[in-house]
Design an enzyme around this catalytic site. Structure first.
Site, PDB file in Angstrom:
ATOM      1  N   SER A  11       0.817  -1.220   0.000  1.00 25.72           N
ATOM      2  CA  SER A  11       0.000   0.000   0.000  1.00 25.72           C
ATOM      3  C   SER A  11       0.849   1.267   0.000  1.00 25.72           C
ATOM      4  CB  SER A  11      -0.950  -0.002   1.197  1.00 25.72           C
ATOM      5  OG  SER A  11      -0.236  -0.077   2.412  1.00 25.72           O
ATOM      6  N   ASP A  69      10.065  -3.180  -8.994  1.00 26.87           N
ATOM      7  CA  ASP A  69      10.869  -3.968  -8.063  1.00 26.87           C
ATOM      8  C   ASP A  69      11.990  -3.074  -7.580  1.00 26.87           C
ATOM      9  OD1 ASP A  69      11.013  -6.610  -6.779  1.00 26.87           O
ATOM     10  OD2 ASP A  69      13.049  -6.593  -7.573  1.00 26.87           O
ATOM     11  N   PHE A 154       8.831   4.503   4.317  1.00 25.71           N
ATOM     12  CA  PHE A 154       8.640   3.112   4.718  1.00 25.71           C
ATOM     13  C   PHE A 154       9.908   2.345   4.394  1.00 25.71           C
ATOM     14  CE2 PHE A 154       7.296   3.580   0.358  1.00 25.71           C
ATOM     15  CZ  PHE A 154       7.699   2.425  -0.286  1.00 25.71           C
TER      16      PHE A 154
END
Length: 200
Positions: A11, A69, A154
């Site tokens: 997310s 990626d 994050f």
């Protein structure tokens, strides 16, 4: 309007991608809306894994698919964690556990060289059999901090120190980060190509 599936279950990553692509006249749809399951990332490079994920989403949905990626490479750890960045401390490890493992590994190695880089490879496939997927690659150079700092972002952001800004990636506000990050660079390349190709 062109529709493209975003091949990710992450997310935080999806939010960054949608923010960075918001100006395009394209409808980006998370693969979760099609109940597309994750696929095992068996590639040995970021490029291979991005293609695996994009092909899987395109096959499951019948739509063009975009996959990202990304990973962290650290010079003193022979480019680890690399393609294993999200699984470096185990499949279900938290960001904090992955960060701790990196700091411990660096402490055990010769940590006089703390240089590191974030890589982001984006693959866009028109369909599952696309023989020439569009590949965009961004690299963000930095260093590994000795302890986590900051609350934004994050992943490894709290220990990725950006010398030019004298802060970690997690101490940058989202707009600052997106302007210079590996993902921001790759998506800027993608935006340019899509604008030229589709006049969006």
């Amino acid at each position: 309007m062109l529709e493209i599936v975003l091949a990710s279950q992450n997310s935080s990553k999806l939010a960054e991608m949608q923010e960075l692509l918001r100006d395009l006249e394209i409808k980006f749809i998370p693969q979760t809306e099609f109940s597309v399951p994750d696929i095992e990332e068996t590639g040995s490079t970021f490029v291979e894994n991005a293609i695996i994920k994009a092909r899987h989403a395109a096959k499951q949905t019948g739509l063009p698919a975009l996959a990202d990626d990304s990973g962290l490479t650290i010079a003193a750890l022979n480019s680890a964690p690399g393609v294993f960045s999200s699984r470096y401390a185990g499949k279900n490890a938290t960001d904090a556990e992955r960060i701790q493992k990196v700091l411990e590994a660096l402490e055990a190695a010769d940590d006089s060289d703390r240089s590191a880089s974030f890589h982001c490879v984006i693959a866009l496939m028109e369909n599952e059999n696309d023989p020439a997927p569009l590949i965009c690659h961004g690299v963000w150079e930095g260093e590994i901090a000795r302890e986590p700092r900051g609350k934004n972002g994050f992943g490894y952001d709290p220990i990725f120190y950006v010398p030019s800004h004298q802060r970690t990636a997690a101490e940058l506000d989202p707009q600052e980060k997106n302007a210079i990050s590996h993902r921001g660079q790759a998506l800027e390349q993608l935006s340019t190509v899509l604008t030229e190709a589709f006049l969006v």
